[in-house]
Enzyme design. Structure first.
Site, short mmCIF file in Angstrom:
data_model
loop_
_atom_site.label_atom_id
_atom_site.label_comp_id
_atom_site.label_asym_id
_atom_site.label_seq_id
_atom_site.Cartn_x
_atom_site.Cartn_y
_atom_site.Cartn_z
N ASP A 94 28.51 38.23 28.04
CA ASP A 94 27.76 38.51 29.71
C ASP A 94 26.25 38.69 29.15
O ASP A 94 25.75 38.80 28.19
CB ASP A 94 28.33 40.14 30.05
CG ASP A 94 27.83 39.84 31.66
OD1 ASP A 94 27.68 39.10 32.23
OD2 ASP A 94 28.24 41.19 31.85
N ASN B 269 34.97 33.61 38.65
CA ASN B 269 33.69 32.68 38.40
C ASN B 269 33.51 31.25 39.25
O ASN B 269 32.62 30.61 39.57
CB ASN B 269 33.50 32.11 36.91
CG ASN B 269 33.20 33.27 36.06
OD1 ASN B 269 33.49 33.10 34.94
ND2 ASN B 269 32.38 34.51 36.76
#
Ligand code: FPP
Length: 250
Positions: free
Chosen positions: A21, A69
């Site tokens: 991330d 996503n």
């Protein structure tokens, strides 16, 4: 003594999972588009895979693209998919050279044809490698995987190949995408966020969690060693008490 040398070679976690991330923030800090962060994230992927294989990790799972996503702007999704295809294509040779097998978990059918084909090709080309298994979580989410497993199990009950009392923890594990891999012992998340984000919820029941503020594109071998060093200094009790682990008479 380097951090790598300080690691106990007999206590290397056999399966590490990583939530990569911070690519977007890393790019933003440099006044670049988010995709610049993803591109640089590939360098971290390469370093991490190399470091993990070198020290004897057997399974490394990377959360490369979540089901959620898909909701990002189309440009970013397209850029991520092209980057995946390009990276998989370019790295297959290196994976073979380092005896690393590529695998993938997730709703792979939802990937674009090009991405899917490239991925399958790399999976086939590396199938006999045995030093380490690199598992890409693609279009993956844990709740999706668990729903899928329940559907599979329900069908087996419907067609009477099993009865409901045969459902136990091992049976559920065997119906997940990760059926062929041991559960991760260490889960790392970069970028200072303290969340699991729908990743391997069943499988991390007893994993040690390691959160680092380092943004994924800055993650290097030393950062992996740091997480493993931390892991090795924890007491994993699995519900027992310390004295039981030390074999004291209690
Ligand atoms: C999270 O950062 C990262 C991703 C959603 C994608 C990770 C992909 C790569 C590192 C590139 C290719 C990977 C492989 C395995 C070849 P973010 O975009 O959520 O960052 P932010 O939280 O700062 O916005």
């Amino acid at each position: 003594m380097s951090l790598k040398d300080k690691l106990d070679k007999n206590k290397i976690p056999q399966h590490i999972a990583i939530i990569m991330d911070g690519n977007g923030r890393w790019a933003k800090q440099r006044q670049h588009e988010r995709t610049f962060g993803h591109e640089n994230g590939v360098i971290s992927v390469r370093e991490t895979v190399e470091a993990a294989a070198e020290i004897g990790v057997k399974f490394l799972t990377l959360y490369a693209f979540s089901t959620e996503n898909w909701n990002r702007p189309k440009d970013e999704v397209d850029a991520l998919m092209s980057l995946l295809v390009k990276t998989i294509n370019e790295e297959t040779k290196t994976l073979n050279k380092n005896n690393i097998r590529l695998q993938a978990i997730g709703d792979l059918e939802s990937l674009e044809k090009d991405t899917y084909n490239e991925l399958q090709k790399a999976i086939e080309n590396t199938a006999t490698n045995s030093q380490m298994t690199l598992i890409l979580a693609l279009s993956y989410s844990s709740r999706w995987e668990i729903c899928n497993a329940i559907q599979k199990i329900a069908k087996q009950i419907e067609n009477k190949s099993i009865t409901s009392n045969e459902i136990n923890q091992d049976f559920i594990s065997a119906n997940l995408n990760t059926a062929n891999y041991p559960d991760p012992e260490l889960l790392i998340r970069t970028s200072g966020e303290y969340r699991i984000s729908n990743f391997l919820l069943w499988q991390i029941a007893y994993a040690e969690l390691f959160f680092t503020p380092v943004l994924w594109p800055d993650f290097r071998k030393e950062n992996l060693y740091e997480a493993i060093f931390d892991f090795q200094n924890r007491e994993r009790r699995f519900g027992k008490i310390s004295e039981q682990l030390l074999n004291f008479k209690i």
